[in-house]
Design an enzyme around this catalytic site. Structure first.
Site, PDB file in Angstrom:
ATOM      1  N   ASN A  88      31.798  42.599  34.223  1.00 45.99           N
ATOM      2  CA  ASN A  88      33.244  42.459  34.048  1.00 45.99           C
ATOM      3  C   ASN A  88      33.506  41.927  32.645  1.00 45.99           C
ATOM      4  O   ASN A  88      32.823  41.006  32.199  1.00 45.99           O
ATOM      5  CB  ASN A  88      33.800  41.488  35.104  1.00 45.99           C
ATOM      6  CG  ASN A  88      35.251  41.138  34.867  1.00 45.99           C
ATOM      7  OD1 ASN A  88      35.563  40.175  34.166  1.00 45.99           O
ATOM      8  ND2 ASN A  88      36.133  41.906  35.456  1.00 45.99           N
ATOM      9  N   VAL A  89      34.453  42.519  31.952  1.00 46.13           N
ATOM     10  CA  VAL A  89      34.932  41.966  30.680  1.00 46.13           C
ATOM     11  C   VAL A  89      36.455  42.044  30.694  1.00 46.13           C
ATOM     12  O   VAL A  89      37.030  43.036  31.142  1.00 46.13           O
ATOM     13  CB  VAL A  89      34.351  42.699  29.451  1.00 46.13           C
ATOM     14  CG1 VAL A  89      32.933  42.240  29.162  1.00 46.13           C
ATOM     15  CG2 VAL A  89      34.378  44.211  29.607  1.00 46.13           C
ATOM     16  N   ARG A  90      37.104  41.018  30.176  1.00 41.74           N
ATOM     17  CA  ARG A  90      38.553  40.943  30.339  1.00 41.74           C
ATOM     18  C   ARG A  90      39.193  40.091  29.242  1.00 41.74           C
ATOM     19  O   ARG A  90      38.530  39.269  28.610  1.00 41.74           O
ATOM     20  CB  ARG A  90      38.897  40.365  31.711  1.00 41.74           C
ATOM     21  CG  ARG A  90      38.326  38.968  31.912  1.00 41.74           C
ATOM     22  CD  ARG A  90      38.421  38.511  33.366  1.00 41.74           C
ATOM     23  NE  ARG A  90      37.827  37.197  33.539  1.00 41.74           N
ATOM     24  CZ  ARG A  90      36.541  36.996  33.801  1.00 41.74           C
ATOM     25  NH1 ARG A  90      35.715  38.015  33.916  1.00 41.74           N
ATOM     26  NH2 ARG A  90      36.077  35.758  33.942  1.00 41.74           N
ATOM     27  N   HIS A  96      26.665  43.982  38.811  1.00 41.59           N
ATOM     28  CA  HIS A  96      28.094  43.738  38.591  1.00 41.59           C
ATOM     29  C   HIS A  96      28.299  43.397  37.116  1.00 41.59           C
ATOM     30  O   HIS A  96      27.457  42.747  36.493  1.00 41.59           O
ATOM     31  CB  HIS A  96      28.562  42.565  39.450  1.00 41.59           C
ATOM     32  CG  HIS A  96      29.820  41.907  38.951  1.00 41.59           C
ATOM     33  ND1 HIS A  96      29.805  40.728  38.221  1.00 41.59           N
ATOM     34  CD2 HIS A  96      31.113  42.268  39.049  1.00 41.59           C
ATOM     35  CE1 HIS A  96      31.045  40.394  37.921  1.00 41.59           C
ATOM     36  NE2 HIS A  96      31.860  41.307  38.402  1.00 41.59           N
ATOM     37  N   GLY A 111      49.440  40.828  43.386  1.00 35.76           N
ATOM     38  CA  GLY A 111      49.918  42.107  43.906  1.00 35.76           C
ATOM     39  C   GLY A 111      49.190  43.288  43.313  1.00 35.76           C
ATOM     40  O   GLY A 111      49.746  44.373  43.184  1.00 35.76           O
ATOM     41  N   GLY A 112      47.925  43.079  42.938  1.00 38.94           N
ATOM     42  CA  GLY A 112      47.125  44.185  42.421  1.00 38.94           C
ATOM     43  C   GLY A 112      46.849  45.215  43.506  1.00 38.94           C
ATOM     44  O   GLY A 112      47.168  45.015  44.685  1.00 38.94           O
ATOM     45  N   ARG A 113      46.222  46.299  43.114  1.00 33.28           N
ATOM     46  CA  ARG A 113      45.965  47.385  44.060  1.00 33.28           C
ATOM     47  C   ARG A 113      44.768  47.018  44.932  1.00 33.28           C
ATOM     48  O   ARG A 113      43.640  46.901  44.453  1.00 33.28           O
ATOM     49  CB  ARG A 113      45.697  48.683  43.297  1.00 33.28           C
ATOM     50  CG  ARG A 113      45.534  49.891  44.193  1.00 33.28           C
ATOM     51  CD  ARG A 113      45.518  51.160  43.335  1.00 33.28           C
ATOM     52  NE  ARG A 113      45.457  52.338  44.181  1.00 33.28           N
ATOM     53  CZ  ARG A 113      44.324  52.968  44.508  1.00 33.28           C
ATOM     54  NH1 ARG A 113      43.159  52.490  44.073  1.00 33.28           N
ATOM     55  NH2 ARG A 113      44.339  54.050  45.257  1.00 33.28           N
TER      56      ARG A 113
END
Length: 302
Positions: free
Chosen positions: A110-112, A108, A260-262
């Site tokens: 993740n970068v944000r 896994h 409310g993301g996908r």
């Protein structure tokens, strides 16, 4: 403070998604990523890319998203009340790779980047991310390679950076109800802004760029190893821990669902096949017990 440039962050992340997908497609050699572009009704959208039923990867998902709006969910404001009443933007790449072969770990990364703004107030912003490894039949040399790559990407940013974010990863990817880590860790950082925008952005890029050289050699080394039905069964059982963590603890999953993301893109992190068994325990001295006894505890791998 250096000038905030969210467009530069977005451009980098789109390129990172391309780079990771190209590298994993090449390693798989059979399937390619299918892209699904989507729009969020409240603002923003993204592009989800998924590879399924490949020669190497049972399912590999690499998501880019850029969402924005005027109201943050409680998961974001509970610990940071200063964010209430601010417009926000969140942009990131998140990926989870589930191989067929139980001798290849799940991985896994993740970068944000997050920013919240309102009139007559300084923006609140930070970077976050990291990567972690979840083996089923771990090989010590592979775990050391993973952590050496992690340390090499942190070292230019100061003494103790690797140790700080390695410990944060061990603490964060921890299943309290199982009293075990999710895997052998890696790096995790969040709320990074004290270095200023430019250096913090450089660090996020360094983490993103390190994922392929950390993971691809492990995949390549192990993808042709034979495995038994029992080893596959153990892999499916251990995948249950991954599901438990993502649905009970993961802040990114919670944030995505509450904003409310996908849903399909958020839950693509879950493995396509998984098992739970009541009160199962590994046999003493077995390869399965080796995982529990020697790898699911925080350790200095270097």
């Amino acid at each position: 403070m250096s000038e905030i440039n969210i467009n530069a962050v977005k451009e980098y992340l789109l390129g990172l998604q391309d780079h990771v997908c190209n590298a994993l497609s090449e390693e798989d050699g059979q399937q390619i990523f299918i892209e699904d572009a989507w729009q969020r009704e409240q603002g923003g959208g993204g592009r989800t890319r998924v590879l399924t039923n490949g020669a190497v990867f049972e399912q590999a998902g690499v998501n880019f998203s850029h969402v924005f709006g005027s109201q943050l969910p409680k998961s974001a404001t509970a610990a940071r009340p200063e964010l209430e009443g601010r417009d926000f933007q969140a942009v990131g790449v998140s990926l989870v790779i589930h191989p067929h072969n139980p001798h290849i770990p799940t991985s896994h990364a993740n970068v944000r980047f997050f920013i919240a703004e309102k009139e007559n107030a300084d923006p609140v912003w930070w970077f976050g991310g990291g990567f972690d490894l979840t083996p089923y039949y771990p090989i010590k040399e592979d775990v050391i390679h993973w952590h050496k790559t992690a340390k090499a990407t942190c070292d230019p940013f100061g003494e103790g950076v690797y140790e700080k974010y390695k410990k944060w990863c061990d603490d964060y990817f921890y299943l309290k109800h199982r009293n075990e880590t999710r895997g052998v860790g890696g790096l995790f950082f969040d709320d990074l802004n004290e270095w200023g925008f430019e250096k913090s952005f450089e660090f996020m890029q360094s983490i993103g760029n390190a994922y392929v050289p950390a993971y691809q050699p492990i995949v390549n080394k192990n993808k042709n190893k034979p495995y038994t039905a029992d080893e596959r069964d153990f892999q499916l059982y251990r995948r249950g821990r991954y599901v438990e963590y993502n649905l009970v603890y993961d802040r990114g999953t919670l944030f995505g669902l509450q904003t409310g993301g996908r849903t399909e893109s958020i839950l693509m992190s879950l493995p396509p096949l998984v098992k739970w068994k009541y009160n199962w325990q590994p046999q003493a001295g077995s390869k399965e017990a080796d995982l529990y006894d020697n790898y699911l505890k925080p350790k200095n791998w270097l």
